[in-house]
Design a protein around this motif. Sequence first.
Motif, mmCIF file in Angstrom:
data_model
loop_
_atom_site.group_PDB
_atom_site.id
_atom_site.type_symbol
_atom_site.label_atom_id
_atom_site.label_comp_id
_atom_site.label_asym_id
_atom_site.label_seq_id
_atom_site.Cartn_x
_atom_site.Cartn_y
_atom_site.Cartn_z
ATOM 1 N N GLY A 76 -32.278 9.231 15.827
ATOM 2 C CA GLY A 76 -32.885 7.974 16.251
ATOM 3 C C GLY A 76 -32.172 6.746 15.723
ATOM 4 N N GLN A 77 -31.400 6.106 16.572
ATOM 5 C CA GLN A 77 -30.707 4.852 16.244
ATOM 6 C C GLN A 77 -29.957 4.951 14.918
ATOM 7 N N VAL A 78 -29.081 5.951 14.832
ATOM 8 C CA VAL A 78 -28.315 6.186 13.620
ATOM 9 C C VAL A 78 -27.196 5.157 13.507
ATOM 10 N N ARG A 79 -27.064 4.585 12.317
ATOM 11 C CA ARG A 79 -26.001 3.604 12.047
ATOM 12 C C ARG A 79 -25.464 3.873 10.647
ATOM 13 N N LEU A 80 -24.141 4.036 10.542
ATOM 14 C CA LEU A 80 -23.473 4.288 9.277
ATOM 15 C C LEU A 80 -22.372 3.256 9.093
ATOM 16 N N THR A 81 -22.366 2.582 7.948
ATOM 17 C CA THR A 81 -21.335 1.595 7.643
ATOM 18 C C THR A 81 -20.668 1.983 6.333
ATOM 19 N N SER A 82 -19.331 2.086 6.365
ATOM 20 C CA SER A 82 -18.575 2.455 5.173
ATOM 21 C C SER A 82 -17.158 1.924 5.306
ATOM 22 N N SER A 83 -16.664 1.312 4.249
ATOM 23 C CA SER A 83 -15.286 0.796 4.208
ATOM 24 C C SER A 83 -14.964 -0.059 5.425
ATOM 25 N N GLY A 84 -15.911 -0.892 5.832
ATOM 26 C CA GLY A 84 -15.668 -1.807 6.939
ATOM 27 C C GLY A 84 -15.796 -1.183 8.312
ATOM 28 N N GLN A 85 -15.941 0.138 8.406
ATOM 29 C CA GLN A 85 -16.106 0.791 9.691
ATOM 30 C C GLN A 85 -17.579 1.036 9.945
ATOM 31 N N THR A 86 -17.955 0.961 11.214
ATOM 32 C CA THR A 86 -19.343 1.191 11.608
ATOM 33 C C THR A 86 -19.377 2.309 12.635
ATOM 34 N N ALA A 87 -20.285 3.263 12.430
ATOM 35 C CA ALA A 87 -20.491 4.338 13.392
ATOM 36 C C ALA A 87 -21.941 4.284 13.843
ATOM 37 N N GLU A 88 -22.172 4.451 15.146
ATOM 38 C CA GLU A 88 -23.518 4.485 15.693
ATOM 39 C C GLU A 88 -23.635 5.677 16.624
ATOM 40 N N GLY A 141 -19.003 12.729 3.196
ATOM 41 C CA GLY A 141 -17.622 13.168 3.377
ATOM 42 C C GLY A 141 -17.285 13.353 4.835
ATOM 43 N N HIS A 142 -18.038 14.191 5.515
ATOM 44 C CA HIS A 142 -17.805 14.491 6.920
ATOM 45 C C HIS A 142 -19.076 14.163 7.702
ATOM 46 N N VAL A 143 -18.910 13.535 8.858
ATOM 47 C CA VAL A 143 -20.045 13.168 9.702
ATOM 48 C C VAL A 143 -19.792 13.676 11.114
ATOM 49 N N ARG A 144 -20.805 14.328 11.696
ATOM 50 C CA ARG A 144 -20.745 14.710 13.111
ATOM 51 C C ARG A 144 -21.748 13.833 13.853
ATOM 52 N N LEU A 145 -21.228 12.978 14.718
ATOM 53 C CA LEU A 145 -22.055 12.081 15.515
ATOM 54 C C LEU A 145 -22.336 12.742 16.849
ATOM 55 N N GLY A 146 -23.589 12.692 17.314
ATOM 56 C CA GLY A 146 -23.951 13.322 18.571
ATOM 57 C C GLY A 146 -24.651 12.364 19.508
ATOM 58 N N GLY A 147 -24.670 12.719 20.785
ATOM 59 C CA GLY A 147 -25.236 11.830 21.795
ATOM 60 C C GLY A 147 -24.259 10.697 22.050
ATOM 61 N N LYS A 148 -24.747 9.617 22.555
ATOM 62 C CA LYS A 148 -23.871 8.466 22.787
ATOM 63 C C LYS A 148 -23.406 7.947 21.425
ATOM 64 N N SER A 149 -22.108 8.086 21.142
ATOM 65 C CA SER A 149 -21.580 7.778 19.817
ATOM 66 C C SER A 149 -20.389 6.835 19.912
ATOM 67 N N HIS A 150 -20.228 6.019 18.883
ATOM 68 C CA HIS A 150 -19.016 5.211 18.785
ATOM 69 C C HIS A 150 -18.717 4.854 17.329
ATOM 70 N N ILE A 151 -17.436 4.617 17.084
ATOM 71 C CA ILE A 151 -16.958 4.136 15.784
ATOM 72 C C ILE A 151 -16.215 2.839 16.057
ATOM 73 N N GLU A 152 -16.486 1.856 15.234
ATOM 74 C CA GLU A 152 -15.853 0.556 15.398
ATOM 75 C C GLU A 152 -15.166 0.175 14.095
ATOM 76 N N SER A 153 -13.877 -0.174 14.180
ATOM 77 C CA SER A 153 -13.118 -0.613 13.012
ATOM 78 C C SER A 153 -13.087 -2.130 12.994
ATOM 79 N N PRO A 154 -12.982 -2.714 11.810
ATOM 80 C CA PRO A 154 -12.961 -4.173 11.749
ATOM 81 C C PRO A 154 -11.728 -4.729 12.469
ATOM 82 N N GLY A 155 -11.912 -5.846 13.113
ATOM 83 C CA GLY A 155 -10.802 -6.495 13.785
ATOM 84 C C GLY A 155 -9.967 -7.299 12.792
ATOM 85 N N GLY A 156 -8.805 -7.686 13.221
ATOM 86 C CA GLY A 156 -7.935 -8.521 12.390
ATOM 87 C C GLY A 156 -8.198 -9.987 12.659
#
Length: 195
Positions: free
Chosen positions: A100-112, A131-146
């Motif tokens: 349910g609406q999973v959001r993980l933020t670490s080292s500037g990266q965001t996973a939902e 250490g290791h994450v398995r994202l399921g369903g509609k998933s994305h990882i976003e890295s910080p922009g420059g």
Amino acid sequence: FAGPMDLEFARLPSDSQLSLKTVNLSGGVEAVLEKEGIHSRAREALFAFQPLTNKLQRLDMNGNVKFETASDGQTAQVEAEKTRFYFDSAGQIQTANLAGQVRLTSSGQTAEADTADIQFQQNQDGRLTPGHVRLGGKSHIESPGGKDMPPARFEALQIDYDLQTGKAIAAGPIHFTFYTPAEGGGNLLSGPIPV
């Protein structure tokens, strides 16, 4: 916590002693696992204990779950509607299942994602970090922009992501977007170009 507490005891078959089986807390709960470096909050929590040892076996947290790990100056923040932590026989967290609406933020990266399974690992100072994450369903990882650059985005139906190395493997339809700067000169494009 700020609400009712339900305790359940089990009678051990070998003698007449009682052993704590479950504790159910509601009304807002904050749990701190100091040794592991994990701080968590939720509307309610159910603690299930191992027979004989009374060490944690499982922790179910429901309703606006938030937890944070801190180690070596790095933090990981996690949010979900439901989280189930699993502990080993020594009472140390091994894994967590989130939904349910999973959001993980670490080292500037965001996973939902819709769901996530996290495997924890212990670092040199004894603290646990995802250490290791398995994202399921509609998933994305976003890295910080420059500077003047939008963030890169990696989307898929399932993503296996190693938070320590930053490597990921995806399954399902995959969409990866990153940006390159527009070249100077008489070019009509002045902003970042999506690739």
